[in-house]
Every structure is written in C-alpha cells, then in structure tokens.
Motif scaffolding. Sequence first.
Motif, short mmCIF file in Angstrom:
data_model
loop_
_atom_site.label_atom_id
_atom_site.label_comp_id
_atom_site.label_asym_id
_atom_site.label_seq_id
_atom_site.Cartn_x
_atom_site.Cartn_y
_atom_site.Cartn_z
N LEU A 64 67.01 62.15 63.22
CA LEU A 64 68.06 61.22 63.13
C LEU A 64 67.58 60.11 63.70
O LEU A 64 68.18 58.79 62.99
N THR A 71 72.31 54.95 66.30
CA THR A 71 72.49 54.19 68.08
C THR A 71 72.23 55.24 68.86
O THR A 71 73.84 56.19 68.72
N PHE A 73 73.85 56.17 72.53
CA PHE A 73 75.07 55.61 74.02
C PHE A 73 74.33 56.40 75.19
O PHE A 73 74.40 57.31 75.59
N ARG B 166 84.93 64.76 69.18
CA ARG B 166 83.58 65.90 68.04
C ARG B 166 84.55 66.51 67.11
O ARG B 166 83.66 66.19 65.99
N ARG B 175 78.10 65.10 63.63
CA ARG B 175 78.51 65.34 65.29
C ARG B 175 77.42 64.50 66.13
O ARG B 175 76.81 63.89 65.87
N VAL B 177 74.86 63.98 68.55
CA VAL B 177 74.16 64.86 69.32
C VAL B 177 73.28 64.41 70.56
O VAL B 177 74.00 63.19 71.10
N ILE B 183 74.04 59.91 74.01
CA ILE B 183 74.45 60.84 72.81
C ILE B 183 74.75 60.17 71.05
O ILE B 183 74.45 58.35 71.72
N ALA B 184 74.35 60.43 70.91
CA ALA B 184 74.47 59.15 69.04
C ALA B 184 74.98 60.64 68.60
O ALA B 184 75.56 61.37 68.41
N LEU B 185 75.71 59.63 66.99
CA LEU B 185 77.18 60.62 66.28
C LEU B 185 75.60 60.01 65.24
O LEU B 185 74.89 59.57 64.75
N ALA B 186 75.57 61.69 64.59
CA ALA B 186 74.37 61.70 63.16
C ALA B 186 74.93 62.83 61.97
O ALA B 186 76.23 63.31 62.53
N ILE B 210 79.54 57.11 54.70
CA ILE B 210 78.71 57.58 55.84
C ILE B 210 77.89 56.69 56.98
O ILE B 210 78.52 57.22 58.18
N GLU B 211 78.06 55.48 57.09
CA GLU B 211 77.73 54.74 57.55
C GLU B 211 78.94 53.88 58.86
O GLU B 211 78.99 54.13 59.35
N ILE B 214 80.55 57.12 60.79
CA ILE B 214 80.03 56.70 61.76
C ILE B 214 79.69 55.60 62.79
O ILE B 214 80.45 55.86 64.16
N GLN B 218 81.78 55.70 66.46
CA GLN B 218 80.35 54.99 67.27
C GLN B 218 81.23 53.88 68.16
O GLN B 218 81.65 54.14 69.72
N LEU B 221 83.76 56.23 70.39
CA LEU B 221 82.64 57.42 71.41
C LEU B 221 82.30 56.11 71.98
O LEU B 221 82.55 56.21 74.03
N GLN B 222 82.74 54.91 71.89
CA GLN B 222 81.68 53.89 72.79
C GLN B 222 83.22 53.76 73.60
O GLN B 222 83.33 53.29 74.98
N MET B 225 83.27 56.18 76.25
CA MET B 225 82.15 56.45 77.30
C MET B 225 83.36 54.62 78.61
O MET B 225 82.33 54.96 79.93
#
Lengths: 262, 840
Positions: A64, A71, A73, B166, B175, B177, B183-186, B210-211, B214, B218, B221-222, B225
């Motif tokens: 990764l 990134t 978090f 998820r 996923r 991770v 935490i990260a997104l992979a 993909i980018e 993600i 993200q 996810l932000q 969080m």
Amino acid sequence: MSAADNKGSQIAAAMRQTGYRRLILGFDHHEESRTVLSIAEHVAATGQIELAGIFVEDTELFELAALPFSTEFMIKTRRRQSFDLPCVERELRTHMLASHAALQQMARRAHRSFSFRTVRGRLLRTLMQEASAGDLIMLRRADKPWHTTAIVGGHSVHAPVLQVLPPAVDEAAPLAVLGQQIAQELGRPLIRLTGSTAEIVETTAREVGAALIILPLELLSEKPWQDELELFAERVPSTVLIAGIPAQRRLDSDMSKDYSPA
Amino acid sequence: MDKTGTHLVGRLPADALRRRCDPTVFQFTSTAELPDPEHVLGQERAIAAIEFGADMGREGYNLFVLGQTAAGKHNLVQHFLSERAGKEEAPADWVYVNNFEQPHKPKAIKLPTGRGAQFRDAMATMIDELRTAIPAIFDSEEYRARRGSINEEVGSQQELAFEDLRKRAEARDIRLVRTPAGIALAPVRDGEVLKPDTFEALPEITRKEIEQDIQTLQQELQKIMEHMPRLEKERRRALRKLNQEFANYAVKESIDEERAAFADLPDVLAHLDAVQADVIDNVHLFIMQSELRESTEFTGVSNESGDGGLVQEGSMPAMLGSSFRRYETNLIVDNSDAVGAPVVHAGKPSLAELVGRVEHLAQMGALVTDFTLIKPGALHRANGGYLLLDSRALLMQPFAWDALKRALWNREVRIESASDIYSLASTISLDPEPIPLQTKVVLFGEPMTYYMLSSLDPDFQGLFKAAAEMEDVVDWNAASEKAFAQQIAAICRQEEISHFDPTGVAAVMEQAARQADDAEKLSIRIGKISDLLRESDYWARKAGADLIGAEHVEQAVAARQQRAGRIREKSQEAILRDIILVDTEGEKVGQINGLSVLSIGDFSFGRPSRISASIGMGVGRVLDIEREVELGGPLHSKGVLILSGFLRERFGRERPLALTASLVFEQSYGGVDGDSASSAELYCLLSALAEAPISQGFAVTGSVNQHGAVQAIGGVNEKIEGFFDICLKRGLTGEQGVLVPAANVKHLMLRPDVVDAVQAGRFHIHAIDTIDRGIEILTGTAAGEPDDEGNYPDDSINGRVAQRLERFIATRMRLEAKGEHAGTSNTQSGEKLSDGRPTS
C-alpha cells in the motif's frame, strides 16, 4: 490467587493434559494485539508453557505504501498524512518494539523464558507457518477484559467459548477435549461449530459475545479459510486460540535466534 | 529617747530594732492543724477587681493583673478562674472543612460540645464506606450492562458508518486497511492489495478510475472521521450521566444517614450537600483506586477507554489516597472531655501559638498545604473561656500583641502568619474562615508594664478596662498573723513540705516583715515566702526534724545570705584590708561614713563609704564632684542642691555665702544616686566649716531638706548591718553606731546579732530627726540655737560655721576691694560674690 489467575492456570492445566507445550503469541501493528499478553501471562505463570512472540510485519502495508496515492487517516488526531515506505517502517518499528518490551516484562513477571522474532508476511498465515507440533497460537483483537461478561441483546451473559471443529472429528480428539476442558474450567458454556466458514465464525462470535474462539489449525489451512484468513484475523473481536497437533514428547528448546531468558 | 510627732528620736533600745513575733500567740502545735485561708491574704482589692473583670461581659473588660514578681498573681488568678470556670458551660467544638468552591478558604463549622469528634468520625466512616460502595456499584452487572450498552451503541454507529463505507469501497474493489496509526484505502485484486507493479501495469484510464474512486472514498472517510468526535462526545456525555446516576445512588444513602444524625445543624447539612455534589462530580477518584487494584489485566497496556476516565495507566496510589483528604474534617477545638469553660495558659505567646498556624508539607520541592494542616492557637482553645498571658512574654513576641488586639477588637480569630502581615509571600496560601471569638483575656505584668501600655498604646485602655493590682504587703496585726499562719499551712500542703511549729511560723513572719522592710507590715509576695518555706523544709529534713522550727528558718536565711554573699564579702574584705578606706574609730574634720545599698540580683547589702568635704573661699558654690564627672545621678545632685539650700537659709539670709565647697564619695567609681546620703554630706560640710571633727565610729544615713529636717530613706536595715559587719570584724568598741532618720524606726527589722550587740551596749542606733541633733552626736558639740537676732553661740557648731563664713566674706571683700578677687582658685574667672547661690 484471583479468579482470573485461577482460570489461567486451569487453561494451562488443560493445555498440558492435551499435550501442548508452547504458546505462540501473534503481534502486529494492531495495538489491541498486545492484549493477548493479559491472558498469556496467567497461562505462562501457572503452566509449564514456553512463550514465543512473533511480530508480523504485514506485507500489505508495504504494498500500500508503494502505491502513489496512499494516504493514512490518523485515528487519534483525524489528520491525514502521506503513507509511504519510511512512514510504514517507522510505525511498524514502534509497534514491534512495544510488543517486544511488553512480552519481556510479562515473561519477567511470570518467570518464563521467551523468544521474539519479527517476520514479514500476513498475520495468521505467518503464525501458522511458524507453528509445529505441540504449539498453540494465540492472538487477540478485543479491547475489554477476556474474563468479563458479554452484553448480548442488551443482557449481560457469561461470554461462552466458541469452538470450531473440523468436520467428522470425534469428541475424544485432543482438540475437542481441549475445548471442552477449557470451557469447563472457565465455567463457560461451550458452543461448537463444525466446518464453518470464517464469516460464520466471526458473525457467531459477535452474536454470542464469545470470550474465546478455539480454531483447529487444519481447518484454517483449507481453501475457504485461506481466502478469509487475514480478514478474519483483523476483524474478530475475541481471543483466538489456534490449536495445532499436540506434541507427543517435550519440544526441543532450540526455537529461534532471539532467545531471551526470564 | 524622745518622741517627736509619731517618731522615736534618740538612742534606740534593742526592742525597737526588731519586732518579734511571739510564738505563744499561736494556738496550734503544727500548721497541719490549720485550715486553708478563706481568702488569699491581703489581696481583697485584687480579688474584687478580678471578680469584676471576670463577671463583666461587656466588650473591652479584659483583665490586667499587675504586681511585683513573685507576688502570686498567676496562682491567685488560676485558682479563682479554675473554680469559676468549672461551673460554667463547656464551649462549642470547632472544625474546619474543605470549601469545595474555594479550596483556599476552608470553612469553619461550629458544633455543640462533643459533637465535633462525632462529626469527624462520621465523615471518615462515611467516606470509607463510599470507597467500597462506589466501586462496588460501578462493578455491578447493571452498571456494566448499561455502560456496555452505551459503548455498544456508539460503537455500533461507528461500525455502521465504517461498514457502510467498507461495502461501498468493496463494491469498487477497494478495501479499508488498518494501518499502524490509522486507516487507509487500498485497491484490491483477488482479495489482496494491489501490488505497485501490478498497478503500474494497468491501463491509464483504469489507474485514473482507481485513483478517482479512492479519492472519493477518502473524502467520505474524512467525513466519517470528522463525525467520530461528536459520537465520542455523546458517548462521554451519556457515560457521565450514567456515572452520576449511579454515584448518586451510592452516595445518597450514606449521606442521608449523616443528614439525619446532624439534622439540627444547618451548617453541617450544607457541608454534607457540598460533599455529596463533590463525590458525584469526582466519582472517578473512588473508582480509580479500586480499578488500580484490579488493573493487572491491563498490565503494560494502555487502555484509554475514554469512558469518563475510569481507568488511567500510571496513576499513583499515594496521590489517590491524598485525594480523599478533601472530605476529611479537621477538628481544631474538641471540648468533648471538657468540664466547664477552658482556662488556657499560653506559655510562649508567639503569633502562631496565639492565633494558630497553617502548616505545610514539602512535596517534590514544593510546599503544599490544605485545610487539614490548620493548627489551632491558644485563642481557639480558650474560646468561650479564659486566656492567661504574661504581658512581657507577649510583648517580646513579634506581631503577637497586635494580633491579640485585632482578635479582641474584631471578636474573631483569624489565622495569619508573619509573611501574611508583611505581605512577603505573593503565592496563594490558605485563608481559613475566621472563627468568632468570645474569651476573657487576662494579662499578667509588673506595674511598670501596665503604666507603659496605658500611656503609650491608645488601644490598651479600650481593651483592658479591668485592672487588678496586687498588694505586696499587709498590716501586721493579730488577724493577719492568723491568716498568715493559715497561708503557710496551705503552701505546705500544696508543695508537700513539712509543716511548721509555732516558732517556725513566728520566724517566717519576722522574715516577711524584713522582706517588707517594715516592722509594721508583712510581705505577702507569696513566691518569696514559698521559697523560704521550701528552703526551711530542706534544712529541717536534713536535720531529721518532723516539724520546721525557728532554727531551720534562720538556717535557711543564713544559708541564702551565704550563697549570695560573695560580692558582699569581697567588698568587706577591701575595707578591712584598707584598700577601701573606711575608718571606724577616731575623729576627723570634714570626713564622715556614709551608707549605701548595693543590689545584685535578688540580694542586697549595705556598705559604708567615706564622704569628705573640702571648703574654701568662693562665691557660695557647693560642688558635687560626682555630678561633675557624671557619676552622680539626678537624685544625688538634688540632694546636694538641697543642702546648699539649707546653708543658704541658715547662714546666707542676710549676707552672701563666700564659700566654695566640694563633696565627694571617696573611692567610688561606679556611680552614685539617691539622696539618702545628703544628711551625711551636710554633716561633713558643717564639720569642715566649723572645723569640728566627726567621730568615725558612726555611719550616717538620711536625706535632709532645706530646713534641716532629716527624712526617711530606703534600705535602712541593710545599711545598718553593712556598717555593723565592718565594726564587728574590726572589733566592736562600744562607741560605734549608726544614725538613721527617725521616720525609719518603724522599718527596722535588724538581724538578731545586731539587736544583741545593741542590747549589750556594744553598738548603738540613733534615730535622728534634725541635722542639729545629728551633728551633736557626731561631734559631741552642741549645735546651738539662734537668739532673737539669729546669732548662734560662738562655741556651738552653728556659731563656728557662721564665724567661718564671716571670715570668708571679709577676706573676699578685702580682696575684691584690692581688685584681686579673680586670683582665687575656687572661682571662675570673672565670678563675683553672689548671694550664695551655687553656680554649676
């Protein structure tokens, strides 16, 4: 001796009776992985059990980190930072050193010798690869005491022992006996699942608030489990005890190059 | 022997020299038979004043008991107050408790007598119970279940949010991770995170997708969080409410019990309310100490559950133990065992001893304190009763006098330190609530202290309006003899010394008169009397006597004189060895033996000194050499000026005095004061003028006025004995003696050996009322009476003095006429013959 101590010794007694001599403790970058030491200390102090700590550097993290857009978090500060290789190595080293120190302190208190290694790979797979006859693998993801009650459906219940058995295993088999004895000694109900998948085991464990999940090594080596292994390891909320083939005789003491006497 | 007015004059018989106490007047064989006196002897005035001061409840009527040292002030007051206070009510108890809102201002609570300790113990027991009850209730299934539910709910919400993310991520082969710090997104392929080379091998559009995915995830996810803290806050709020509910349940029962026990005390109830609120707010203190004991489960692992801070790694049990001090009770005044009002004597009345102090503990280099370290002072202990203080000790302590006045004016005790008063420390320290003060202060001191305070301190008269003055002496009569004997009996019992037989009592009584320096009085300075009794007891026991008799008393007196008499002996030795010149035989013109008293500590003795006079022609000046060299005090100078006035009146009315004279105490280098030698100086001067020799076998004491009357002086007994001892050691001739003022006859309580010598005619005491009478005895020549024209017989002393002065005048006038007046050695340059007034 407190009730918790008593339970630990009972587990140790059950382990000895069924021929297990070494306890492999799995650590990784999950902070909760170190909570396995709390039960392991009781077991180690009261039983003639050797301790082997293995810190697994998850290869997925390195992969990764190598991706250009990674990134991270941060949970505590809610900041986000670039997740690169130096960052991974730095953070993993921190966790590795903490795990080593924690195991060292526990072993000193329990007057036990221990070994500690760092291996790169996937957690459960690596631990299973490291295991041999007479070994038990223990890992943990829970953040509450292992011996407390569980809240199931809003009610407080005695957290049961959940044992998964391979299909067609008889009750006299060492693994079955181990599970029964442990549950008996703990005074907990024993729930048995046969031939279940990782998802089913995880779901069941959550629903019943299982304090301990006993899994057979051979089951985890099968394909369905192999696909779900690491996910299971990451998500399961209980202490996981993986039983391999019991030893017929005492194991050699030549375990690893990182031997640290108590 | 004559009697002039009320005084005996002339040679005194032996029985006038010492008043005897007849032991046969006593109707007992031992003082053990005597009861205690009804009242303290001779102190009726003081007792009445003390009673008044103690009774007077108005502001400002504190008491000052003044009297000489060893007057028995303390015993008198202590005895009086102890009896009185025993019948009064015991005062309230006082406690200091924590002020939860302002911890640096502890609160004072007043409780009925004896309930202070009760309250303190009840609070301690209650907190002990809570230290068990609270952890138990927080360890209960119900609490755990409810807490678990709250955690589960929040946890579920968080999990749901992540689960939702998820799933959406998984739908896009991405996923969540768990990384070491978060935490990260992979992106994943076949369940595994996409390897970098695999990713690079993908078509650009795929990579971009993909980018993009993600990035979108993200952002989501932000948001999740960012939402978590709010969930956490809600969780904490819910947990706090839960903790308060359970804490209240645990605390209420215990506190209600105490509320019932102290229902009649509103201040206590208010405090219990505050304790309840504080316990609930700080329930974690009770749980932490319990959790720490059971925290081996988490050994080496940090467990920040965030649920109200129930568990903290690294807490120190010692610090937790001290956290419960906030609920303690500091019982500073406990009158549970008191019988009546307190009578407190503060031996060392420093500021801290008086008003109390706040102590500090050193902890890790800092000084810390709290309300439990408040210590009471004498004012606290005497609140509701009486406080006895020595004024000199009080005045010598910095800030103590001011603090006492403040307390009395404000009617409260405020604890303050010297650094508070000087504002030396600017750090926050304790400022305990002042306690209302109701106490009667009794100060003891000498009269000088009282008068000084009265005149110099404007506050004093407003605060100490009741003064009780102790008597030093009482009239010697039959009634006082009886009371004195009873007093001796009481002291014997008190001090556990042997009792006295009548001769012993009589001897003590004579000694008391000697201490009073007066044959008509008895000293009632109980301290000194007690000393004599103790020392007599010592000698009696040494002799194996059951009762103390006169011989033991005399032995005690003699032994004391012996112990203290070293300087006296050295002084006498110097005279006997003619180092200090004092004649005791023969006769000399212009020379006489004067007498003085030296006091060294508690011991006084008399000593003769040679006084000489020299005269010459001059302008009427009498020079006091002592004064000229600043060895003479003002009273001595006054005496010399007075005798100058005598000369002027007797011999200088019509004609100026052409005389210059000088008087000196020979071989005196230590300073002279008092006018008791002025008659001796006058005799000396008259002798020099009349050229009439004075018998050196006499010593003289007495002051003189301008009319030639001889006046009383002090220390007459010591002076007589001082000269007697010298004469005795040289051998009594039968021609020796002392001239004393007639007014001092009543003061005579001479030693028995002196009295015996007088009885045997070997020594003589003459009571003198006029200079003329005295000069006749000293010179053996008549003084002379003036005729109608004021002229004295030529062969009389006065006549011869007058003739001499006439010759001086004639010579001077002759010299002045010739212009030679400035040549005289006795005049200053330019001085003229005056009307006789001395110049100096």
